[in-house]
Design a protein around this motif. Structure first.
Motif, PDB file in Angstrom:
ATOM      1  N   VAL A 123      39.271  18.515  37.674  1.00 49.04           N
ATOM      2  CA  VAL A 123      38.930  19.597  37.253  1.00 49.04           C
ATOM      3  C   VAL A 123      37.301  19.717  36.839  1.00 49.04           C
ATOM      4  O   VAL A 123      37.003  19.042  36.265  1.00 49.04           O
ATOM      5  CB  VAL A 123      39.877  19.628  35.860  1.00 49.04           C
ATOM      6  N   MET A 139      47.870  23.960  33.616  1.00 41.62           N
ATOM      7  CA  MET A 139      47.455  22.899  34.611  1.00 41.62           C
ATOM      8  C   MET A 139      48.419  22.268  35.085  1.00 41.62           C
ATOM      9  O   MET A 139      48.622  21.982  36.359  1.00 41.62           O
ATOM     10  CB  MET A 139      46.276  22.228  33.940  1.00 41.62           C
ATOM     11  N   LYS A 150      44.990  25.241  28.099  1.00 38.83           N
ATOM     12  CA  LYS A 150      45.295  25.271  29.370  1.00 38.83           C
ATOM     13  C   LYS A 150      46.235  24.130  29.905  1.00 38.83           C
ATOM     14  O   LYS A 150      46.597  24.089  31.158  1.00 38.83           O
ATOM     15  CB  LYS A 150      44.066  25.163  30.225  1.00 38.83           C
ATOM     16  N   CYS A 169      42.177  27.644  38.437  1.00 38.49           N
ATOM     17  CA  CYS A 169      43.081  27.736  37.390  1.00 38.49           C
ATOM     18  C   CYS A 169      42.297  28.183  36.227  1.00 38.49           C
ATOM     19  O   CYS A 169      41.520  27.612  35.570  1.00 38.49           O
ATOM     20  CB  CYS A 169      43.858  26.338  37.048  1.00 38.49           C
ATOM     21  N   ASP A 171      37.599  25.995  37.206  1.00 34.21           N
ATOM     22  CA  ASP A 171      37.806  26.673  36.146  1.00 34.21           C
ATOM     23  C   ASP A 171      36.920  28.112  36.593  1.00 34.21           C
ATOM     24  O   ASP A 171      35.987  27.850  37.393  1.00 34.21           O
ATOM     25  CB  ASP A 171      36.953  26.194  34.871  1.00 34.21           C
ATOM     26  N   ASP A 204      39.113  22.201  29.334  1.00 25.81           N
ATOM     27  CA  ASP A 204      39.367  21.841  30.555  1.00 25.81           C
ATOM     28  C   ASP A 204      39.782  20.332  30.778  1.00 25.81           C
ATOM     29  O   ASP A 204      40.463  19.946  31.502  1.00 25.81           O
ATOM     30  CB  ASP A 204      38.389  22.314  31.223  1.00 25.81           C
ATOM     31  N   HIS A 232      49.999  24.465  37.532  1.00 25.01           N
ATOM     32  CA  HIS A 232      49.191  24.720  38.565  1.00 25.01           C
ATOM     33  C   HIS A 232      49.443  23.554  39.825  1.00 25.01           C
ATOM     34  O   HIS A 232      49.156  23.842  40.965  1.00 25.01           O
ATOM     35  CB  HIS A 232      47.815  25.004  38.207  1.00 25.01           C
TER      36      HIS A 232
END
Length: 226
Positions: free
Chosen positions: A170, A153, A149, A114, A15, A177, A156
């Motif tokens: 992550v 994600m 997110k 990301c 992050d 997150d 990504h």
């Protein structure tokens, strides 16, 4: 079967805000500027960490006791971003972040970024700090601000190609997150240096650490688990 080095090592998705970028005080300043536009009282760092959540309008609901109107949200969002992006280049990276990124790349670990920060703003800022070369991919948010997110994600990880979610960890500073990681089939480690209190982070049910060094060590351990 003995795993090769690249199979044992975690792919780390970093992050940005509140994790690699130590911008929490910048965020508080911009948030209070946004509140001031609507005559709301300022918020302290402690109160912010206690109440912050994603999507961001829900955070404002916790503060106001109601959801902001569309007009209020537009004013706060525009004011926040105007102040934040004027201050962000001076925020500085988190302690040890640059060294960790360089060491990870040297060791053969793959890393990507990301972030919910707007993509067209994120890339120049990452380049300002001279760390772009450590990432195999950098993705910021495209579209309206304020959301979570999870979908980003998934996109990504799919765009990385060849990186398995089961060995992906992550590292972030927000409960969102961890939620995004779970949504994408990855794992998560949460860092206390950003937007949430430790108590809030622990509600996510994933490891919570106080330094980025601990975060990387924990990520490597998670990547070896079945």
């Amino acid at each position: 079967m003995v795993l090769g080095r690249e199979e044992r090592s975690a792919h780390i998705v970093w992050d940005w805000n509140g994790t690699l970028l130590h911008d929490i005080h910048t965020v508080i300043e911009a948030t209070n500027a946004a509140f001031g536009e609507l005559g709301m009282p300022s918020i302290t760092l402690e109160r912010y960490r206690e109440l912050f959540c994603v999507p961001v309008p829900r955070f404002y609901e916790r503060l106001l006791g109601r959801m902001p109107t569309d007009d209020e949200w537009r004013v706060m969002d525009e004011t926040f971003h105007r102040h934040y992006w004027a201050l962000a280049p001076r925020a500085g990276l988190a302690e040890g972040a640059a060294e960790l990124l360089a060491a990870g790349r040297s060791a053969g670990r793959t890393q990507s970024l990301c972030s919910l920060a707007p993509h067209d703003r994120l890339l120049p800022l990452v380049r300002t700090y001279g760390i772009e070369e450590h990432f195999v991919r950098v993705d910021g948010s495209i579209g309206p601000s304020g959301g979570g997110k999870a979908a980003q994600m998934v996109q990504h990880l799919a765009a990385l190609g060849g990186v398995e979610p089961r060995r992906t960890v992550v590292i972030g500073d927000a409960v969102d997150d961890a939620s995004a990681a779970a949504h994408a089939g990855a794992r998560a480690v949460l860092f206390t240096g950003g937007s949430h209190s430790r108590a809030s982070l622990e509600e996510a049910g994933v490891p919570v650490v106080d330094t980025l060094h601990e975060a990387v060590r924990t990520a490597e351990l998670l990547a070896t688990e079945p």
